[in-house]
Design a protein around this motif. Structure first.
Motif, PDB file in Angstrom:
ATOM      1  N   TRP A 121       0.739  -1.170  -0.045  1.00  0.00           N
ATOM      2  CA  TRP A 121       0.026   0.103   0.125  1.00  0.00           C
ATOM      3  C   TRP A 121       0.847   1.385  -0.125  1.00  0.00           C
ATOM      4  N   PRO A 122       0.380   2.307  -0.562  1.00  0.00           N
ATOM      5  CA  PRO A 122       1.203   3.623  -0.372  1.00  0.00           C
ATOM      6  C   PRO A 122       1.539   3.772   1.067  1.00  0.00           C
ATOM      7  N   ASN A 123       2.688   4.360   1.395  1.00  0.00           N
ATOM      8  CA  ASN A 123       3.245   4.595   2.724  1.00  0.00           C
ATOM      9  C   ASN A 123       2.350   5.386   3.480  1.00  0.00           C
ATOM     10  N   GLN A 124       1.601   6.483   2.798  1.00  0.00           N
ATOM     11  CA  GLN A 124       0.856   7.300   3.573  1.00  0.00           C
ATOM     12  C   GLN A 124      -0.654   6.473   4.012  1.00  0.00           C
ATOM     13  N   TYR A 125      -0.866   5.536   3.262  1.00  0.00           N
ATOM     14  CA  TYR A 125      -2.090   4.842   3.560  1.00  0.00           C
ATOM     15  C   TYR A 125      -2.000   3.320   4.289  1.00  0.00           C
ATOM     16  N   GLU A 126      -0.782   3.368   4.818  1.00  0.00           N
ATOM     17  CA  GLU A 126      -0.210   1.971   5.087  1.00  0.00           C
ATOM     18  C   GLU A 126      -1.121   1.765   6.636  1.00  0.00           C
TER      19      GLU A 126
END
Length: 359
Positions: free
Chosen positions: A346-351
């Motif tokens: 997942w995108p780091n920002q959404y992890e």
């Protein structure tokens, strides 16, 4: 790992999975220029995990727009914002693609939410349209101008120049739009092509313009970048373009360096009897793939992960192109991976929002 999340390499470009954002017109540009809407729309699908994000039909000439609100790539001034879009898509681990298009006789119309009607060439915002023959799409519309030899050469040159600009702007996949009743499809189909010269009549003559465009685009592309062609595999109308024609065309395109056929249908005949239903166009992708060996993309009412997985597992297509489903859910790839039990980043920002048990 699910088939849907296995990589696919086309020439020098590797897609991280088999899910593609199908080109969808946004009717949100001004004078062909992209803006923040296009950045957010396309960028969010890249954030959502799609491997390839194909930008909407982008006109190779001003008169090739479906509406005055279409994107364009007919001048260098269009490139800076397009580069911003491709840079963002690439930063998300996705590949940026662009569909190059000319609307032919279906140009000069209002955007759908403005009514969708023809804008006559004499009305504000309208312009004369061109086609293989002086035959309008709908009886009440203005007849287009039949392209002469010089006009046909301009079309080929416009596609070639647009390809060079697209590469400058950072697109790594080019798709030629030869479907849905737009200019190149109009030449293919005997229902819209009534010419008696070398571009009309026989099958070989009717495919000539698309082959010339394909050769010009392929020559303008770096060897490592793949070329796709979207076709309407059938007109769904007796006496029109057929599935047999599509197989024969695919063989010709394959010889000219096309790497994948994107298989849609219809669009050249008003009110054609199209049997719309889940996966109703997949059979055409399957047949072309089986009979030519050329990779294909399947599109059309593919709406859930298991349906997409089955298409790939059964060898019916190599890519799944999603349109409306990705409008409803930009994060469909992330959700599909969870449903199919496949681990994807997942995108780091959404992890922090990743479902438990998926880490």
């Amino acid at each position: 790992m699910a088939h849907l999340f296995t990589p696919l390499t086309l020439r020098g470009v590797t897609l991280k999975n088999r899910l593609v954002v199908s080109p969808m017109c946004m009717y949100s540009a001004q004078d062909g220029f992209a803006n923040d809407w296009h950045l957010v729309h396309l960028g969010s699908r890249a954030v959502g995990g799609a491997a390839l994000v194909i930008q909407e039909a982008t006109a190779v000439a001003p008169e090739g727009r479906i509406t005055p609100d279409d994107l364009g790539i007919w001048q260098d001034e269009h490139l800076p914002f397009l580069r911003r879009i491709t840079d963002f898509i690439k930063a998300q681990g996705a590949v940026a693609g662009i569909q190059l298009a000319h609307a032919g006789r279906k140009a000069s119309h209002q955007s759908p939410w403005k009514g969708g009607a023809e804008i006559p060439p004499t009305a504000p915002g309208g312009w004369p349209t061109v086609a293989p023959s002086a035959q309008p799409f709908a009886p009440a519309e203005t007849a287009p101008q039949a392209l002469d030899a010089a006009g046909i050469r301009r079309v080929v040159a416009n596609f070639e120049a647009a390809t060079r600009r697209a590469v400058q702007a950072g697109y790594e996949v080019i798709e030629i739009h030869a479907a849905h009743g737009y200019l190149l499809h109009e030449f293919l189909s005997p229902l819209s092509n009534e010419r008696t010269d070398e571009y009309g009549g026989s099958f070989e003559n009717r495919i000539r313009l698309l082959l010339e465009v394909t050769e010009a685009v392929r020559a303008a592309l770096p060897a490592e970048l793949p070329l796709l062609v979207r076709i309407s595999a059938t007109d769904w109308t007796e006496g029109g373009w057929s599935a047999d024609d599509s197989v024969a065309l695919a063989r010709q395109l394959q010889r000219r360096g096309v790497d994948l056929i994107d298989c849609s249908t219809g669009g050249n005949v008003p009110k054609a009897p199209i049997p719309v239903g889940p996966g109703y166009q997949v059979e055409f992708a399957a047949r072309i793939r089986q009979e030519t060996g050329l990779p294909t993309g399947a599109v059309g009412l593919i709406t859930d992960a298991q349906q997409a997985e089955t298409i790939l597992a059964d060898g019916q297509a190599d890519l799944i192109l999603l349109a409306r489903e990705l409008l409803r859910d930009p994060y469909f790839p992330l959700h599909a991976a969870q449903e199919l039990g496949t681990e994807v980043p997942w995108p780091n920002q959404y992890e922090r929002a990743k479902p438990r048990g998926s880490r």
